[in-house]
Design a protein around this motif. Structure first.
Motif, PDB file in Angstrom:
ATOM      1  N   ARG A  27      -3.256  -6.315   1.223  1.00  0.00           N
ATOM      2  CA  ARG A  27      -1.977  -5.792   1.252  1.00  0.00           C
ATOM      3  C   ARG A  27      -0.797  -6.804   0.661  1.00  0.00           C
ATOM      4  O   ARG A  27       0.112  -6.324   0.193  1.00  0.00           O
ATOM      5  N   ARG A  28      -0.887  -7.911   1.482  1.00  0.00           N
ATOM      6  CA  ARG A  28       0.219  -8.937   1.279  1.00  0.00           C
ATOM      7  C   ARG A  28       0.197  -9.280  -0.102  1.00  0.00           C
ATOM      8  O   ARG A  28       1.430  -9.742  -0.874  1.00  0.00           O
ATOM      9  N   LEU A  29      -0.910  -9.810  -0.744  1.00  0.00           N
ATOM     10  CA  LEU A  29      -1.099 -10.140  -2.216  1.00  0.00           C
ATOM     11  C   LEU A  29      -0.474  -9.180  -3.091  1.00  0.00           C
ATOM     12  O   LEU A  29       0.150  -9.524  -4.207  1.00  0.00           O
ATOM     13  N   LEU A  30      -1.056  -7.978  -2.829  1.00  0.00           N
ATOM     14  CA  LEU A  30      -0.528  -6.838  -3.763  1.00  0.00           C
ATOM     15  C   LEU A  30       0.986  -6.578  -3.771  1.00  0.00           C
ATOM     16  O   LEU A  30       1.679  -6.400  -4.708  1.00  0.00           O
ATOM     17  N   THR A  31       1.292  -6.628  -2.540  1.00  0.00           N
ATOM     18  CA  THR A  31       3.071  -6.595  -2.294  1.00  0.00           C
ATOM     19  C   THR A  31       3.658  -7.636  -3.129  1.00  0.00           C
ATOM     20  O   THR A  31       4.787  -7.419  -3.663  1.00  0.00           O
ATOM     21  N   ASP A  32       3.416  -8.795  -2.867  1.00  0.00           N
ATOM     22  CA  ASP A  32       4.034 -10.186  -3.542  1.00  0.00           C
ATOM     23  C   ASP A  32       3.901  -9.819  -5.036  1.00  0.00           C
ATOM     24  O   ASP A  32       4.997 -10.276  -5.784  1.00  0.00           O
ATOM     25  N   ILE A  33       2.962  -9.526  -5.564  1.00  0.00           N
ATOM     26  CA  ILE A  33       2.626  -9.349  -6.993  1.00  0.00           C
ATOM     27  C   ILE A  33       3.824  -8.268  -7.400  1.00  0.00           C
ATOM     28  O   ILE A  33       4.691  -8.535  -8.610  1.00  0.00           O
ATOM     29  N   PHE A  34       3.858  -6.894  -6.798  1.00  0.00           N
ATOM     30  CA  PHE A  34       4.773  -6.037  -7.320  1.00  0.00           C
ATOM     31  C   PHE A  34       6.118  -6.075  -7.054  1.00  0.00           C
ATOM     32  O   PHE A  34       7.169  -5.888  -7.773  1.00  0.00           O
ATOM     33  N   GLU A  35       6.431  -6.770  -5.766  1.00  0.00           N
ATOM     34  CA  GLU A  35       7.807  -7.108  -5.724  1.00  0.00           C
ATOM     35  C   GLU A  35       8.553  -8.145  -6.763  1.00  0.00           C
ATOM     36  O   GLU A  35       9.376  -8.263  -6.924  1.00  0.00           O
ATOM     37  N   ALA A  36       7.517  -9.250  -7.014  1.00  0.00           N
ATOM     38  CA  ALA A  36       7.922 -10.146  -7.912  1.00  0.00           C
ATOM     39  C   ALA A  36       8.278  -9.327  -9.426  1.00  0.00           C
ATOM     40  O   ALA A  36       9.016 -10.033 -10.101  1.00  0.00           O
ATOM     41  N   ALA A  37       7.619  -8.251  -9.703  1.00  0.00           N
ATOM     42  CA  ALA A  37       7.829  -7.596 -10.787  1.00  0.00           C
ATOM     43  C   ALA A  37       9.442  -7.036 -11.021  1.00  0.00           C
ATOM     44  O   ALA A  37       9.723  -6.525 -12.128  1.00  0.00           O
ATOM     45  N   ASP A  38      10.151  -6.889 -10.032  1.00  0.00           N
ATOM     46  CA  ASP A  38      11.586  -6.548  -9.796  1.00  0.00           C
ATOM     47  C   ASP A  38      11.623  -5.064  -9.896  1.00  0.00           C
ATOM     48  O   ASP A  38      12.939  -4.715 -10.146  1.00  0.00           O
ATOM     49  N   ASP A  39      10.650  -4.383 -10.590  1.00  0.00           N
ATOM     50  CA  ASP A  39      11.114  -3.008 -10.608  1.00  0.00           C
ATOM     51  C   ASP A  39      10.034  -1.981  -9.810  1.00  0.00           C
ATOM     52  O   ASP A  39       9.980  -0.807 -10.065  1.00  0.00           O
ATOM     53  N   PHE A  40       9.654  -2.421  -8.697  1.00  0.00           N
ATOM     54  CA  PHE A  40       8.836  -1.457  -7.626  1.00  0.00           C
ATOM     55  C   PHE A  40       9.314  -1.707  -6.356  1.00  0.00           C
ATOM     56  O   PHE A  40       9.821  -2.771  -5.764  1.00  0.00           O
ATOM     57  N   MET A  87      13.946   2.265 -10.034  1.00  0.00           N
ATOM     58  CA  MET A  87      12.645   1.412  -9.221  1.00  0.00           C
ATOM     59  C   MET A  87      11.552   2.366  -9.340  1.00  0.00           C
ATOM     60  O   MET A  87      11.875   3.843  -8.806  1.00  0.00           O
ATOM     61  N   THR A  88      10.511   1.932  -9.375  1.00  0.00           N
ATOM     62  CA  THR A  88       9.000   2.756  -9.240  1.00  0.00           C
ATOM     63  C   THR A  88       8.783   2.589  -7.883  1.00  0.00           C
ATOM     64  O   THR A  88       8.467   1.618  -7.495  1.00  0.00           O
ATOM     65  N   LYS A  89       8.635   3.899  -7.215  1.00  0.00           N
ATOM     66  CA  LYS A  89       8.216   3.541  -5.634  1.00  0.00           C
ATOM     67  C   LYS A  89       6.601   3.607  -5.736  1.00  0.00           C
ATOM     68  O   LYS A  89       5.942   4.606  -6.067  1.00  0.00           O
ATOM     69  N   LEU A  90       6.102   2.580  -5.222  1.00  0.00           N
ATOM     70  CA  LEU A  90       4.694   2.260  -5.087  1.00  0.00           C
ATOM     71  C   LEU A  90       4.293   2.138  -3.591  1.00  0.00           C
ATOM     72  O   LEU A  90       4.532   1.347  -2.768  1.00  0.00           O
ATOM     73  N   LEU A  91       3.162   2.913  -3.400  1.00  0.00           N
ATOM     74  CA  LEU A  91       2.420   2.969  -2.025  1.00  0.00           C
ATOM     75  C   LEU A  91       1.197   2.171  -2.120  1.00  0.00           C
ATOM     76  O   LEU A  91       0.185   2.787  -3.048  1.00  0.00           O
ATOM     77  N   ILE A  92       0.799   1.138  -1.783  1.00  0.00           N
ATOM     78  CA  ILE A  92      -0.192   0.346  -1.730  1.00  0.00           C
ATOM     79  C   ILE A  92      -1.197   0.796  -0.367  1.00  0.00           C
ATOM     80  O   ILE A  92      -0.486   0.623   0.925  1.00  0.00           O
ATOM     81  N   VAL A  93      -2.309   1.162  -0.613  1.00  0.00           N
ATOM     82  CA  VAL A  93      -3.190   1.538   0.486  1.00  0.00           C
ATOM     83  C   VAL A  93      -4.332   0.802   0.499  1.00  0.00           C
ATOM     84  O   VAL A  93      -5.294   0.873  -0.533  1.00  0.00           O
ATOM     85  N   ASP A  94      -4.558  -0.192   1.438  1.00  0.00           N
ATOM     86  CA  ASP A  94      -5.789  -1.034   1.683  1.00  0.00           C
ATOM     87  C   ASP A  94      -5.921  -1.509   2.902  1.00  0.00           C
ATOM     88  O   ASP A  94      -4.883  -1.697   3.804  1.00  0.00           O
ATOM     89  N   ASP A  95      -7.283  -1.482   3.553  1.00  0.00           N
ATOM     90  CA  ASP A  95      -7.593  -1.746   5.027  1.00  0.00           C
ATOM     91  C   ASP A  95      -7.329  -3.384   5.103  1.00  0.00           C
ATOM     92  O   ASP A  95      -7.289  -3.868   6.190  1.00  0.00           O
ATOM     93  N   SER A  96      -7.321  -4.215   4.010  1.00  0.00           N
ATOM     94  CA  SER A  96      -7.355  -5.464   4.309  1.00  0.00           C
ATOM     95  C   SER A  96      -5.743  -6.112   4.302  1.00  0.00           C
ATOM     96  O   SER A  96      -4.927  -5.644   3.444  1.00  0.00           O
ATOM     97  N   ALA A  97      -5.357  -6.657   5.274  1.00  0.00           N
ATOM     98  CA  ALA A  97      -4.256  -7.145   5.480  1.00  0.00           C
ATOM     99  C   ALA A  97      -3.698  -8.332   4.374  1.00  0.00           C
ATOM    100  O   ALA A  97      -2.669  -8.367   3.792  1.00  0.00           O
ATOM    101  N   LEU A  98      -4.944  -8.920   4.093  1.00  0.00           N
ATOM    102  CA  LEU A  98      -4.365  -9.878   2.888  1.00  0.00           C
ATOM    103  C   LEU A  98      -4.169  -9.433   1.586  1.00  0.00           C
ATOM    104  O   LEU A  98      -3.468  -9.798   0.840  1.00  0.00           O
TER     105      LEU A  98
END
Length: 367
Positions: free
Chosen positions: A14-27, A1-12
């Protein structure tokens, strides 16, 4: 698994990016709301790659990136706007050590982000495997370790002069007369262009044409930045432009660049992007067009860091027809996709570390 740190002040965001990368299954994903939180997570989470917004409270993206590259260097992808200011800041981020950037979606983010999701994941995957040079910011990292984190950060880089290659024996025929240097690059390209062009003199005898994969809003600022940093004159190809020695021409983003002759003069022209080609401005199309206008023996192709294979097919043909082709060595390429593809095809006359490419070009004109 690739460990990804998402840094963004927008809660929206952060949630959208988290959903995208968690759906990719290798992050494996963690998030931070600003640069201060991100720096605090470097040791505990130990990310393999970071996506970093530019505009954030407490500590913005540029300041955070500056500290990451000193405290714990790792690949960073900037998330930036497509405005002129966003382009300038993104280029500054790449000078500080960011590997790549992803433009923020236009309009309503929640509606538009799905359109870039696949591209975003591909870029971050490639960045996670990127090479961060051990020498990058080394002096500051040593100072950081010896002073317990009290060292002042700085936003400058030092370059090394290219060595002489007077013993080089490979050349595409006689260097007299009008010829052209063709450069292709993508991920990690702007700092590589700094390193290459910054070592060439103002009287370099052939024009240099560059296809750097970027949006249109970024290539103009890139050309202006390089023009400030280099002895050569650097311009974006916005219209039909005659090619002159001592000049560098940056292909306009979101389009391609082709060559033509008018009244005997060699011209660079922006052209609508070819939908059959994946990357733009296309290095393959640029080189193919050049071979129709200039004898291959008068062309030098240089393929530097970048994901994908753009440029490898056309430059392999260029070598087969008598031109000189230079692939950046894996030891210095941030991503060895493009130059690696050229080497794998047998299309590289030379495989050369980045700090030595300028010297190799200059040696071609040494008598």
């Amino acid at each position: 698994m690739t460990k990804l740190l998402i840094v963004d002040d927008s809660a929206l965001m952060r949630r959208l990016l988290t959903d995208i990368f968690e759906a990719a299954d290798d992050f494996e994903v963690a998030v931070a709301r600003n640069g201060v939180e991100a720096l605090g997570m470097l040791a505990s989470f130990a990310p393999d790659v970071v996506t970093l917004d530019i505009h954030m409270p407490e500590m913005d993206g540029l300041a955070c990136l500056d500290r990451i590259m000193v405290v714990r260097p790792c690949p960073v992808v900037m998330v930036s706007s497509l405005t002129a200011d966003g382009a300038e800041e993104t280029l500054e981020a790449m000078a500080l050590g960011a590997v790549d950037f992803v433009p923020k979606p236009k309009g309503a983010v929640s509606l538009e982000i799905d359109k870039i999701a696949e591209h975003l994941v591909d870029k971050v995957r490639a960045a996670s495997k990127a090479r961060i040079p051990r020498s990058a910011r080394l002096r500051e990292r040593v100072r950081e370790a010896s002073t317990g984190g009290l060292a002042q950060s700085r936003k400058s880089r030092t370059g090394s002069a290219a060595p002489s290659f007077r013993d080089q024996t490979v050349s595409p025929g006689n260097s007299e007369g009008n010829g052209l240097v063709l450069v292709g690059c993508s991920t990690g390209g702007p700092p590589a262009l700094d390193a290459l062009l910054g070592e060439l003199p103002a009287d370099f005898p052939w024009p240099i044409l560059v296809a750097q994969h970027m949006p249109a809003s970024f290539t103009g600022p890139l050309a202006r930045r390089l023009d400030r940093l280099c002895a050569l004159t650097v311009r974006e190809v916005e219209r039909a432009t005659p090619l002159l020695a001592g000049h560098v021409y940056i292909a306009r983003g979101d389009a391609d660049v082709i060559l033509s002759r008018r009244s005997g003069s060699l011209m660079a022209l922006p052209a609508p992007s070819d939908p059959e080609l994946f990357w733009h401005p296309s290095a393959d199309r640029m080189v193919e067009s050049a071979m129709r206008m200039v004898a291959p023996a008068k062309l030098i192709g240089v393929l530097m860091t970048g994901m994908g294979t753009d440029g490898a097919t056309a430059m392999t043909t260029l070598k087969q027809r008598g031109g000189l082709t230079i692939a950046e060595a894996e030891s210095t390429a941030v991503v060895w996709g493009m130059p690696g593809a050229l080497v794998e095809r047998g299309g590289a006359s030379l495989t050369t570390p980045l700090p030595q490419i300028a010297g190799t070009l200059m040696n071609f004109f040494v008598r």
